[in-house]
Enzyme design. Structure first.
Site, short mmCIF file in Angstrom:
data_model
loop_
_atom_site.label_atom_id
_atom_site.label_comp_id
_atom_site.label_asym_id
_atom_site.label_seq_id
_atom_site.Cartn_x
_atom_site.Cartn_y
_atom_site.Cartn_z
N ARG A 146 -11.19 1.66 6.20
CA ARG A 146 -11.79 0.43 5.68
C ARG A 146 -11.00 -0.10 4.50
O ARG A 146 -10.37 -1.15 4.57
CB ARG A 146 -13.26 0.69 5.29
CG ARG A 146 -14.08 -0.59 5.08
CD ARG A 146 -13.85 -1.28 3.77
NE ARG A 146 -14.13 -0.43 2.61
CZ ARG A 146 -13.89 -0.80 1.37
NH1 ARG A 146 -13.35 -1.98 1.09
NH2 ARG A 146 -14.14 0.04 0.36
N ASP A 147 -10.97 0.64 3.41
CA ASP A 147 -10.34 0.16 2.18
C ASP A 147 -8.84 -0.01 2.38
O ASP A 147 -8.22 -0.90 1.77
CB ASP A 147 -10.62 1.16 1.05
CG ASP A 147 -10.46 0.54 -0.33
OD1 ASP A 147 -10.05 -0.64 -0.41
OD2 ASP A 147 -10.74 1.22 -1.31
N CYS A 197 -6.55 -4.10 -3.70
CA CYS A 197 -7.67 -4.98 -4.05
C CYS A 197 -7.22 -6.41 -3.78
O CYS A 197 -6.13 -6.80 -4.22
CB CYS A 197 -8.05 -4.79 -5.52
SG CYS A 197 -9.38 -5.88 -6.07
N ASN A 200 -5.11 3.11 -3.03
CA ASN A 200 -5.87 4.27 -3.51
C ASN A 200 -4.93 5.46 -3.67
O ASN A 200 -3.83 5.48 -3.11
CB ASN A 200 -6.95 4.64 -2.50
CG ASN A 200 -7.96 3.55 -2.27
OD1 ASN A 200 -9.02 3.55 -2.85
ND2 ASN A 200 -7.62 2.60 -1.41
N HIS A 207 -7.32 4.24 -8.00
CA HIS A 207 -6.14 3.59 -7.43
C HIS A 207 -4.92 4.03 -8.23
O HIS A 207 -5.02 4.39 -9.41
CB HIS A 207 -6.30 2.07 -7.46
CG HIS A 207 -7.26 1.56 -6.43
ND1 HIS A 207 -6.94 0.57 -5.55
CD2 HIS A 207 -8.54 1.91 -6.14
CE1 HIS A 207 -7.97 0.33 -4.76
NE2 HIS A 207 -8.96 1.13 -5.11
N HIS A 251 -13.33 7.13 -7.61
CA HIS A 251 -12.49 6.35 -6.71
C HIS A 251 -11.35 5.75 -7.55
O HIS A 251 -11.56 4.80 -8.31
CB HIS A 251 -13.33 5.23 -6.07
CG HIS A 251 -12.59 4.34 -5.14
ND1 HIS A 251 -12.89 4.25 -3.79
CD2 HIS A 251 -11.57 3.48 -5.34
CE1 HIS A 251 -12.09 3.37 -3.21
NE2 HIS A 251 -11.28 2.88 -4.14
#
Length: 309
Positions: free
Chosen positions: A19-20, A247, A256, A216, A214
């Protein structure tokens, strides 16, 4: 010199690359490739995986095949599938295929400017919406993680007050979220800040909710921040295979921390993840081939540490 803190013997790692990671790729990834890559990931030993999102297709065309992917993947027993939910309409669409996932992720930003640029809402408007979404998801039998983006700093506003972030976390917990994730969305955090933050978060939120980190790797501090969170007692992390992700706002926000880099570091320190690093690297090599470009993962390039034991 003070003694090093005791580290947890094991942690949970949620894989968020499908997803991310995928949502930030400019070229459309074929549904069949997504399914194949997720099928590789769920056989690495990872127990939680964020599969897709129910954001409107015109807003996020890369994940417009959410239902097809959920229906097509072959997930072993014991692996929990998560989907990202932006609002009540997204929840309605997700619950139409409720048997295909176990967890919902919801989100807002700790920064007013970032929240408006990301979802065109104020923080108050986003929170009010999530206070409707979370109870409905819980009533449907879903585990709910609420993520607060820009928890450690905002590229538009600079400092994001810790008390503001933790106040939001308390409100989301009280709405029914069982897990609170804190995102360093554009890689502004530093290890000292992270260590202090996670100590304070546990004090404010209590022991009945899971607290997740979480990070990055925008400024190369992602693993250092993960270690700082670990030292503060955090035992739940999110990461992305191949260091995929980023992002949408602002420019320059990179991926990430790589799942294989995180797993390699943890295993070398004697912290168990339950993940087979060799199989995880296989999945990362496969996504690099699909994307046709080198990825940011260090372990993917160097390989796992070999002590010749």
């Amino acid at each position: 010199m003070s003694a090093l803190p005791d580290l947890p013997s094991s942690v949970h790692v949620r894989e968020v690359g499908p997803r991310d990671g995928f949502q930030n790729e400019p070229e459309t990834i074929a549904t069949a490739d997504k399914i194949r890559l997720i099928d590789l990931l769920v056989r690495t030993g990872v127990k939680r995986i964020e599969v897709t999102s129910f954001v409107r297709p015109d807003v996020l065309p890369q994940l417009a095949d959410n239902t097809e992917v959920l229906a097509g993947i072959d997930v072993p027993a014991g692996v929990s599938r998560s989907v990202l939910i932006p609002n009540e309409r997204g929840l309605d669409n997700a619950l139409a295929v409720a048997d295909l996932f176990e967890e919902c992720g919801v989100f807002l930003s700790g920064s007013e400017t970032h929240n408006r640029k990301n979802v065109n809402r104020s923080i108050a408007e986003s929170l009010a919406g999530l206070q409707k979404v979370i109870p409905r998801a819980r009533e449907a039998g879903k585990q709910v993680e609420a993520v607060i983006a820009t928890s450690f700093g905002c590229p538009y506003e600079g400092e994001v007050p810790r008390d503001r972030v933790l106040d939001l976390a308390v409100a989301l917990r009280d709405a029914g979220a069982q897990e609170l994730g804190f995102g360093d969305t554009t890689g502004m955090a530093n290890p000292r800040q992270v260590r202090e933050f996670f100590v304070a978060a546990r004090e404010r939120l209590g022991d009945d909710v899971e607290i997740t980190a979480h990070f990055h790797n925008t400024r190369g501090q992602g693993l250092a921040n993960a270690l700082a969170a670990l030292e503060a007692g955090c035992t739940s992390f999110e990461s992305s295979f191949g260091e995929l992700g980023g992002c949408p706002v602002p420019k320059g926000a990179t991926g990430n921390i790589a799942s294989e880099d995180l797993v390699s570091m943890l295993h070398e320190m004697g912290v168990d993840t339950g993940i087979d690093l060799a199989k995880l690297l296989e999945a990362s090599r496969a996504v690099a081939e699909v994307l046709g470009r080198p990825l940011g993962s260090h372990t993917l390039v160097a390989g796992p540490v070999d002590w010749h034991r």
